[in-house]
Design a protein around this motif. Structure first.
Motif: not given
Length: 266
Positions: A43-51, A62-68, A126-131, A140-145
């Motif tokens: 799940n996308v939590d937030s986007v930080t762009a240009g500060g 976002v979901l990426i499968d084994a084939k990319g 880090t844990g359930r969090n992806l940056t 982009i900050a994301l969290t698995s759910e």
């Protein structure tokens, strides 16, 4: 000589074991395994762009499968893209999206997310969090759910749908409407103003709603507008689709609603 041979074998084994540890990421020049990103619904939590940090609307993921192959939702529109992973670097290219009309605030977020989710990104888990971070420092900050089942889940209504267009709820009614399907064929919840209960027969990808009983309070116009729209959807046969933790209900005339599964403790 036998003792010496055993000693040499022991030293060789130790040497191989140490080398294996080095391959896990001590910078020795061996191939290093990157963080696990594929096969996880993020799940996308937030986007930080240009500060500037912007919180994501419900449903962005976002979901990426084994084939990319990457699939997901930018906040309103769905997308697909090709990715290549090399260690902790993910390269995103050839993204295509649907073209539904969306709320202007969501459109701005979609543009920021689509620009950031492109090219070479550094992934850190880090844990359930992806940056995911670009070379320019945007991220982009994301969290698995975990996925949500239709029954037993509290679904909070987040949008109204008409044909291919999703619109935000009337001002001031956000998070006021929700519904829960019971395993016994019941449905209950809130319409934005009044609470309701009724029956819901689930067959395959369809939900057939029976008569709905509701309280009879009068509320401000925005709440009543939302209530009328929801009652029109929760009437008779609808089709449903669950995309991980996002539910879409669509009536025969094309009108419908979008809802997201409430997180534990909300």
């Amino acid at each position: 000589m036998a003792v010496a041979a055993l000693a040499c074998l022991a030293l060789a084994a130790c040497g191989r074991e140490s080398g294996a540890g080095a391959r896990d990421g001590d910078g020795s020049g061996s191939v290093r395994t990157g963080p696990r990103v594929a096969g996880v619904h993020w799940n996308v939590d937030s986007v930080t762009a240009g500060g500037r940090r912007t919180a994501a609307p419900d449903g962005a993921h976002v979901l990426i499968d084994a084939k990319g192959r990457a699939t997901g939702n930018f906040g309103c529109n769905h997308f697909t893209a090709e990715t290549r992973t090399d260690g902790d670097t993910i390269t995103v290219r050839r993204a295509t999206t649907t073209a539904m009309g969306c709320d202007k605030n969501i459109e701005r977020f979609e543009k920021a997310l689509s620009r950031t989710f492109s090219g070479e990104l550094t992934a850190a888990v880090t844990g359930r969090n992806l940056t995911l971070t670009t070379a320019a420092g945007d991220s982009i900050a994301l969290t698995s759910e975990s996925p949500a089942p239709l029954t037993g889940t509290t679904w909070t209504v987040t949008s109204l749908v008409s044909g291919t267009t999703a619109s935000s709820l009337p001002g001031g009614t956000e998070r006021t409407a929700r519904l829960t399907f019971g395993a016994d064929g019941s449905v209950r919840g809130a319409l934005g103003c009044n609470s309701f209960r009724g029956t819901a027969e689930i067959t395959g990808t369809t939900v057939t709603f029976g008569p709905v009983e509701s309280t009879r309070m009068m509320c401000p116009d925005p709440a009543m507008k939302l209530e009328r729209a929801l009652l029109a959807v929760l009437d008779g046969r609808t089709t449903y689709r669950i995309d991980h933790r996002t539910l879409t209900l669509t009536a025969a005339n094309g009108d419908g609603l979008g809802a997201t599964a409430e997180k534990a403790g909300t």
